[in-house]
Design a protein around this motif. Structure first.
Motif, PDB file in Angstrom:
ATOM      1  N   GLY A  31      27.954 101.329  50.338  1.00  0.00           N
ATOM      2  CA  GLY A  31      27.946 100.618  49.069  1.00  0.00           C
ATOM      3  C   GLY A  31      27.271  99.261  49.183  1.00  0.00           C
ATOM      4  N   ILE A  32      27.391  98.476  48.110  1.00  0.00           N
ATOM      5  CA  ILE A  32      26.794  97.140  48.077  1.00  0.00           C
ATOM      6  C   ILE A  32      27.766  96.117  48.656  1.00  0.00           C
ATOM      7  CG2 ILE A  32      25.941  95.325  46.572  1.00  0.00           C
ATOM      8  CD1 ILE A  32      25.038  97.538  44.654  1.00  0.00           C
ATOM      9  N   ALA A  33      28.975  96.091  48.130  1.00  0.00           N
ATOM     10  CA  ALA A  33      30.015  95.159  48.578  1.00  0.00           C
ATOM     11  C   ALA A  33      31.346  95.626  48.011  1.00  0.00           C
ATOM     12  CB  ALA A  33      29.719  93.741  48.095  1.00  0.00           C
ATOM     13  N   SER A  34      32.428  95.197  48.626  1.00  0.00           N
ATOM     14  CA  SER A  34      33.735  95.462  48.020  1.00  0.00           C
ATOM     15  C   SER A  34      33.913  94.555  46.809  1.00  0.00           C
ATOM     16  CB  SER A  34      34.856  95.229  49.023  1.00  0.00           C
ATOM     17  OG  SER A  34      34.771  96.173  50.061  1.00  0.00           O
ATOM     18  N   ILE A  35      33.563  93.278  46.979  1.00  0.00           N
ATOM     19  CA  ILE A  35      33.655  92.315  45.874  1.00  0.00           C
ATOM     20  C   ILE A  35      32.336  91.569  45.787  1.00  0.00           C
ATOM     21  CG2 ILE A  35      34.821  90.264  44.970  1.00  0.00           C
ATOM     22  CD1 ILE A  35      37.330  91.196  46.472  1.00  0.00           C
ATOM     23  N   LEU A  36      31.739  91.592  44.613  1.00  0.00           N
ATOM     24  CA  LEU A  36      30.507  90.845  44.358  1.00  0.00           C
ATOM     25  C   LEU A  36      30.799  89.799  43.291  1.00  0.00           C
ATOM     26  CD1 LEU A  36      27.473  90.271  44.583  1.00  0.00           C
ATOM     27  CD2 LEU A  36      27.069  92.197  43.010  1.00  0.00           C
ATOM     28  N   VAL A  37      30.785  88.530  43.694  1.00  0.00           N
ATOM     29  CA  VAL A  37      30.984  87.406  42.776  1.00  0.00           C
ATOM     30  C   VAL A  37      29.592  86.942  42.376  1.00  0.00           C
ATOM     31  CG1 VAL A  37      31.941  85.085  42.491  1.00  0.00           C
ATOM     32  CG2 VAL A  37      33.113  86.753  43.953  1.00  0.00           C
TER      33      VAL A  37
ATOM     34  N   PHE B  16      20.146  91.558  31.524  1.00  0.00           N
ATOM     35  CA  PHE B  16      19.540  92.761  32.086  1.00  0.00           C
ATOM     36  C   PHE B  16      20.381  93.335  33.224  1.00  0.00           C
ATOM     37  CE2 PHE B  16      16.873  94.852  35.270  1.00  0.00           C
ATOM     38  CZ  PHE B  16      16.424  95.928  34.516  1.00  0.00           C
ATOM     39  N   LEU B  17      20.808  92.486  34.156  1.00  0.00           N
ATOM     40  CA  LEU B  17      21.607  92.979  35.278  1.00  0.00           C
ATOM     41  C   LEU B  17      23.025  93.332  34.851  1.00  0.00           C
ATOM     42  CD1 LEU B  17      20.353  90.739  38.210  1.00  0.00           C
ATOM     43  CD2 LEU B  17      19.896  93.153  37.835  1.00  0.00           C
ATOM     44  N   LEU B  18      23.547  92.673  33.823  1.00  0.00           N
ATOM     45  CA  LEU B  18      24.862  93.063  33.305  1.00  0.00           C
ATOM     46  C   LEU B  18      24.787  94.439  32.665  1.00  0.00           C
ATOM     47  CD1 LEU B  18      26.255  89.793  31.679  1.00  0.00           C
ATOM     48  CD2 LEU B  18      27.111  90.970  33.692  1.00  0.00           C
ATOM     49  N   ASP B  19      23.711  94.701  31.946  1.00  0.00           N
ATOM     50  CA  ASP B  19      23.540  95.988  31.278  1.00  0.00           C
ATOM     51  C   ASP B  19      23.094  97.092  32.234  1.00  0.00           C
ATOM     52  OD1 ASP B  19      24.234  94.730  28.924  1.00  0.00           O
ATOM     53  OD2 ASP B  19      22.157  94.401  28.298  1.00  0.00           O
ATOM     54  N   ASN B  20      22.542  96.723  33.375  1.00  0.00           N
ATOM     55  CA  ASN B  20      22.026  97.678  34.355  1.00  0.00           C
ATOM     56  C   ASN B  20      22.498  97.311  35.766  1.00  0.00           C
ATOM     57  OD1 ASN B  20      19.980  99.185  32.583  1.00  0.00           O
ATOM     58  ND2 ASN B  20      19.449  97.034  32.267  1.00  0.00           N
ATOM     59  N   PRO B  21      23.815  97.335  36.012  1.00  0.00           N
ATOM     60  CA  PRO B  21      24.316  96.866  37.311  1.00  0.00           C
ATOM     61  C   PRO B  21      23.779  97.660  38.500  1.00  0.00           C
ATOM     62  CG  PRO B  21      26.073  97.896  36.036  1.00  0.00           C
ATOM     63  CD  PRO B  21      24.876  97.783  35.131  1.00  0.00           C
ATOM     64  N   SER B  22      23.339  98.894  38.283  1.00  0.00           N
ATOM     65  CA  SER B  22      22.803  99.670  39.407  1.00  0.00           C
ATOM     66  C   SER B  22      21.511  99.060  39.946  1.00  0.00           C
ATOM     67  CB  SER B  22      22.567 101.124  38.994  1.00  0.00           C
ATOM     68  OG  SER B  22      21.579 101.183  37.990  1.00  0.00           O
ATOM     69  N   LYS B  23      20.831  98.233  39.154  1.00  0.00           N
ATOM     70  CA  LYS B  23      19.604  97.579  39.606  1.00  0.00           C
ATOM     71  C   LYS B  23      19.876  96.572  40.716  1.00  0.00           C
ATOM     72  CE  LYS B  23      16.623  99.509  36.853  1.00  0.00           C
ATOM     73  NZ  LYS B  23      15.647 100.438  37.383  1.00  0.00           N
ATOM     74  N   ILE B  24      21.103  96.063  40.784  1.00  0.00           N
ATOM     75  CA  ILE B  24      21.456  95.097  41.823  1.00  0.00           C
ATOM     76  C   ILE B  24      21.276  95.716  43.207  1.00  0.00           C
ATOM     77  CG2 ILE B  24      23.365  93.781  42.837  1.00  0.00           C
ATOM     78  CD1 ILE B  24      24.277  93.218  39.969  1.00  0.00           C
ATOM     79  N   SER B  25      21.582  96.993  43.337  1.00  0.00           N
ATOM     80  CA  SER B  25      21.468  97.640  44.647  1.00  0.00           C
ATOM     81  C   SER B  25      20.021  97.690  45.143  1.00  0.00           C
ATOM     82  CB  SER B  25      22.048  99.053  44.604  1.00  0.00           C
ATOM     83  OG  SER B  25      21.277  99.876  43.757  1.00  0.00           O
TER      84      SER B  25
END
Length: 192
Positions: free
Chosen positions: A74-80, A87-96
């Motif tokens: 995964g990316i992280a257990s907790i991402l602050v 854009f990133l709120l609407d498409n959180p998978s883009k963060i990866s």
């Protein structure tokens, strides 16, 4: 909503066996909420992030006696992280798709998260570590980090983030970046 409490059993204890299993993101916190508390929960097998702590700089959440376990790749257990646009709120998978150094928070910063008496274990090939704090404030107290394999550090604090770290244990873990806890030159350790 602000002042929401999610408690396992009557007393909010991990041994009451409340589990959140699977999914891309298990908990997401956004906006200006304060006083969020999660007590005694066990988070297992999130495919991306167990907790997206995407709240504003005035938002806050507290995790007490929780556990994060068994998260493969995964990316992280907790991402602050308070993204600078929707854009990133609407498409959180883009963060990866981004490197951790590409994450830049909103100008106002990210939210505050407290972790008390919690455990992070058996996290394999985690991209941003067990905890990634991008411009927020985190408190880590009486926590255990064990059997973690991170592509960065176990805890990453970047982009003007702050960490208060006390009475916690790191065991049988490995990371590619130097140090179990990485704090970039814009961030700070407030208490150790």
């Amino acid at each position: 909503a602000s002042n929401t409490v999610i408690r396992c059993g009557r007393n909010g204890l991990r041994n009451d066996s409340c589990m959140i299993v699977g999914g891309d993101v298990q908990i997401e916190i956004v906006g200006f909420v304060t006083g969020i508390e999660l007590q005694g929960l066990t988070f297992v097998d999130a495919r991306e992030v167990s907790v997206n702590a995407f709240g504003s700089a005035t938002a806050s959440a507290r995790f007490m006696d929780c556990e994060w376990a068994g998260c493969p790749h995964g990316i992280a257990s907790i991402l602050v992280y308070n993204p600078p646009n929707d854009f990133l709120l609407d498409n959180p998978s883009k963060i990866s798709e981004l490197d951790i150094t590409d994450l830049v928070p909103s100008d106002s910063g990210s939210m505050s998260v407290e972790l008390w008496n919690s455990t992070f274990s058996t996290l394999e090939s985690i991209k941003y570590g067990a905890i990634a704090n991008v411009g927020g404030n985190i408190t880590v107290s009486s926590c255990v980090f064990k059997n973690i394999n991170s592509k960065t550090s176990i805890i990453n604090v970047i982009q003007n983030g702050t960490i208060e770290l006390s009475t916690s244990c790191f065991a049988v873990s490995s990371s590619l970046l130097p140090g179990t806890v990485f704090i970039d030159n814009t961030s700070s350790l407030a208490l150790n």
